[in-house]
Design an enzyme around this catalytic site. Sequence first.
Site, PDB file in Angstrom:
ATOM      1  CE  LYS A  54      -3.822  -1.769 -18.511  1.00  0.00           C
ATOM      2  NZ  LYS A  54      -3.909  -1.582 -17.045  1.00  0.00           N
ATOM      3  CB  VAL A  55      -5.880   1.463 -24.703  1.00  0.00           C
ATOM      4  CG1 VAL A  55      -5.236   2.807 -24.930  1.00  0.00           C
ATOM      5  CG2 VAL A  55      -5.137   0.346 -25.452  1.00  0.00           C
ATOM      6  CB  SER A  56     -10.153  -1.311 -23.625  1.00  0.00           C
ATOM      7  OG  SER A  56     -10.644  -0.570 -22.539  1.00  0.00           O
ATOM      8  CB  THR A 108     -11.987  -5.471 -22.592  1.00  0.00           C
ATOM      9  OG1 THR A 108     -10.844  -4.879 -23.222  1.00  0.00           O
ATOM     10  CG2 THR A 108     -11.996  -6.955 -22.881  1.00  0.00           C
ATOM     11  CB  ALA A 109     -16.221  -4.277 -19.304  1.00  0.00           C
ATOM     12  CG  HIS A 149     -10.293  -2.468 -12.587  1.00  0.00           C
ATOM     13  ND1 HIS A 149      -9.913  -1.247 -13.091  1.00  0.00           N
ATOM     14  CD2 HIS A 149      -9.733  -3.395 -13.389  1.00  0.00           C
ATOM     15  CE1 HIS A 149      -9.155  -1.429 -14.161  1.00  0.00           C
ATOM     16  NE2 HIS A 149      -9.031  -2.719 -14.360  1.00  0.00           N
TER      17      HIS A 149
END
Length: 275
Positions: A54-56, A108-109, A149
């Site tokens: 799981k990655v951005s 991504t943020a 989150h």
Amino acid sequence: MALKLAFSPCPNDTFVFHALVHGLVPTAPPVTVTYADVDVTNTAAQRGEYDLVKVSYAALPWLLDSYHLLPCGGALGRGCGPLLLAKDGDARRDLTGATVAVPGERTTAYLLFRLWSAGRPPARIEVVPFHEIMPGVAAGRYDAGLVIHEARFTYPRYGLTELVDLGAWWETDTGLPIPLGAVLARRGVVDPTEAAGWIRESVRRAWADPAGSRDYVLRHAQEMEPDVVDRHIGLYVNEFTADLGPDGFAAVRALLDRAAAQGLTPAPPYPVGVD
């Protein structure tokens, strides 16, 4: 041989992957799990350390030459974007000369922040572990902090105020959902169609029996209250987790196309959704 799987200890990830991790997906091979913040998996994946990871979405330009993007298992939705926060009464809304704490250079943020802030006065950026951002802003170590989150639900406890909801900005500007986290399968090691089947079955089992993963999710939830855990899962595990679909893929393409056009990231080595 067990596949090397990596994802964060956040409730949405442990909820999604519970069945796969615990051997409850009959067609899937055994896995060995690494729990790590997404800023860690973004860079470790580039070194080829994991088979499923799981990655951005923002990290895809550096990873798609080695990994397939899977159409499921990730975090993408509406009303779930990153927030830019400041201490009450101390908000510098134009961020001129401000120090902004961000959770990682390839998150991504941070990419959404850079897209939003294009043309605005530059801020000083510091990469800070996610769990240190809100306490750091509250203590005055940073003028503002970029959070993701469960921070959407807990930031008022720190006396912080929202400057910008970057997810709302993205949705208004594009009309598309917000692409946050992606699941990748290593090329030449994991068949992407098979992997998507394993993850969809893991998601199906999580939804069918939420209580079955409860202890596992809470054990990794980093002292998060059960109510916050439930809200977290409800927001980030949604229809796009089961299948990105046309809107999901369009959102990912829009993010990466805009970033490449502004020179913020390289262009992806493969068109998104086409290998």
